[in-house]
Scaffold this motif. Sequence first.
Motif, PDB file in Angstrom:
ATOM      1  N   VAL A   1       3.488   2.820   1.395  1.00  0.00           N
ATOM      2  CA  VAL A   1       2.095   2.723   0.967  1.00  0.00           C
ATOM      3  C   VAL A   1       1.836   3.638  -0.234  1.00  0.00           C
ATOM      4  O   VAL A   1       1.124   3.279  -1.179  1.00  0.00           O
ATOM      5  CB  VAL A   1       1.156   3.070   2.141  1.00  0.00           C
ATOM      6  N   THR A   2       2.427   4.825  -0.208  1.00  0.00           N
ATOM      7  CA  THR A   2       2.277   5.733  -1.348  1.00  0.00           C
ATOM      8  C   THR A   2       2.844   5.136  -2.625  1.00  0.00           C
ATOM      9  O   THR A   2       2.251   5.248  -3.710  1.00  0.00           O
ATOM     10  CB  THR A   2       2.977   7.072  -1.047  1.00  0.00           C
ATOM     11  N   ALA A   3       3.981   4.463  -2.507  1.00  0.00           N
ATOM     12  CA  ALA A   3       4.588   3.833  -3.679  1.00  0.00           C
ATOM     13  C   ALA A   3       3.704   2.715  -4.221  1.00  0.00           C
ATOM     14  O   ALA A   3       3.494   2.595  -5.432  1.00  0.00           O
ATOM     15  CB  ALA A   3       5.972   3.295  -3.323  1.00  0.00           C
ATOM     16  N   MET A   4       3.177   1.885  -3.321  1.00  0.00           N
ATOM     17  CA  MET A   4       2.323   0.780  -3.765  1.00  0.00           C
ATOM     18  C   MET A   4       1.039   1.296  -4.393  1.00  0.00           C
ATOM     19  O   MET A   4       0.544   0.737  -5.376  1.00  0.00           O
ATOM     20  CB  MET A   4       2.008  -0.129  -2.575  1.00  0.00           C
ATOM     21  N   THR A   5       0.494   2.369  -3.835  1.00  0.00           N
ATOM     22  CA  THR A   5      -0.725   2.942  -4.394  1.00  0.00           C
ATOM     23  C   THR A   5      -0.463   3.557  -5.759  1.00  0.00           C
ATOM     24  O   THR A   5      -1.306   3.481  -6.667  1.00  0.00           O
ATOM     25  CB  THR A   5      -1.295   4.000  -3.445  1.00  0.00           C
ATOM     26  N   SER A   6       0.697   4.171  -5.911  1.00  0.00           N
ATOM     27  CA  SER A   6       1.010   4.836  -7.171  1.00  0.00           C
ATOM     28  C   SER A   6       1.165   3.860  -8.323  1.00  0.00           C
ATOM     29  O   SER A   6       1.018   4.235  -9.491  1.00  0.00           O
ATOM     30  CB  SER A   6       2.292   5.669  -7.028  1.00  0.00           C
ATOM     31  N   VAL A   7       1.477   2.593  -8.004  1.00  0.00           N
ATOM     32  CA  VAL A   7       1.581   1.592  -9.067  1.00  0.00           C
ATOM     33  C   VAL A   7       0.229   1.407  -9.751  1.00  0.00           C
ATOM     34  O   VAL A   7       0.151   1.046 -10.931  1.00  0.00           O
ATOM     35  CB  VAL A   7       2.110   0.269  -8.491  1.00  0.00           C
ATOM     36  N   GLY A   8      -0.871   1.673  -9.026  1.00  0.00           N
ATOM     37  CA  GLY A   8      -2.195   1.575  -9.620  1.00  0.00           C
ATOM     38  C   GLY A   8      -2.438   2.557 -10.739  1.00  0.00           C
ATOM     39  O   GLY A   8      -3.373   2.380 -11.534  1.00  0.00           O
ATOM     40  N   ILE A   9      -1.618   3.592 -10.812  1.00  0.00           N
ATOM     41  CA  ILE A   9      -1.748   4.537 -11.923  1.00  0.00           C
ATOM     42  C   ILE A   9      -1.516   3.840 -13.260  1.00  0.00           C
ATOM     43  O   ILE A   9      -2.097   4.213 -14.295  1.00  0.00           O
ATOM     44  CB  ILE A   9      -0.743   5.700 -11.733  1.00  0.00           C
TER      45      ILE A   9
END
Length: 425
Positions: free
Chosen positions: A350-358
């Motif tokens: 989930v952290t990886a998927m959220t970080s793509v929003g950066i």
Amino acid sequence: MVWDELDCIVKEKPPTSFIKDYFLGFWDYETPKVMVVKNKKLGVIYRGVQFLVITYFIWYVFISQKAYQDSETRPESSVYTKMKGTALQGDHILDMVEYVRPSEGGDVISTILRREVTHNQRQGTCAEHFTVPSANCSKDADCTSREVNFDGNGQRTGRCVPYYNQTFKTCEIQTWCPIEDYAAIWEPALTEAINFTVYIKNAIHFPKFKVLRGNIKPNKRNGQKYLNKCHYNEKEHPYCPIFRLGYIAEQAREKFSELCRTGGVIGVFINWKCDLDLDPSECTPTYSFRRLDLRKNLPSSGYNFRFAKYYSKDGEEFRTLIKAFGIRLDVIVHGHAGRFSIIPTIINTVTAMTSVGICSIICDWIMLTFIDKNDIYSDRKFDDLIQITNSSSSFDYLNSVVLGQKPKHAPRGPPGPSLGNPGLK
């Protein structure tokens, strides 16, 4: 005319209704507006940042750091050490009882490489060493009776006496005589100790995973015979924890001759890094060696200690004082074990998927700051819509007025002035 009609529509609602609208608006769902920007530079930046973020999480977080595993970094460990070897010093044969301290073994063990010996000391009075502060004198009045100088070797008697066979004088002290600084004899270094061997037995336990491992391979045929003839080699004998002192000094990048002169403290680091998702036989330790004490030509550099051997002669107690220089080995164990767990896997995914929003945030900032010189993109990206009444017809009418379009029909409002716009008929 348009804004007059807007004011009329807003005045239809009482002031208290704004609080209610704010409360009800808190539960509204908000979604971002999707806008496709045909800009190749911005597209390259967007995909490049995406690639870096995804590569970081796949290669470093998941493959290198194994973020999908539950880990334990504080294992329980035990260490047992034993040293072997014999050496010839003059006409004497020295074995491990003579040069190993302590004899029972543990995570700290030392070996004597050189000695400074003061023979036949006994309780009495003798001259203080001339390097001790205020020890030099010319008459008894220069020496204070019962004074103890903690940089010296004993308690002063108040007398000024010749310094052994020299012409100058120092204050007399009561201590073990003769003093070490005057009578110590330097013995030659034990150079043959380079071939001494130290056996380091280590067991480690990871209580979270209930895994117990040792650095000696279990159930090996003729295991004792194997250990009697092997020396550690990372490739050929990884399960033989027997090390030559010369090998340890070499791995620590130290000269053995220099260690014989000043002594030194060397750390033996046993590192366990176990991936418990693999076969248990893959959980093996690695060894590294490093000098721990300061050695920049400081007075405190090196390693030495003193001990004495007591004996009686003609009913009087004597001792032999020994100042020993040697190598002290500190065995330090580090352990890390990991095993797959669904909880850290979900969290890091989930952290990886959220970080793509950066990536979108960075590109939006670049677009609105450096590319959008005429506010073309900002006008398209941000829309402000104000809902005036709860009636759908009023909202449609207001939307048409704001956008400058002809409304399909006039809003249904309470009796009063007409809300129509003659200019839009």
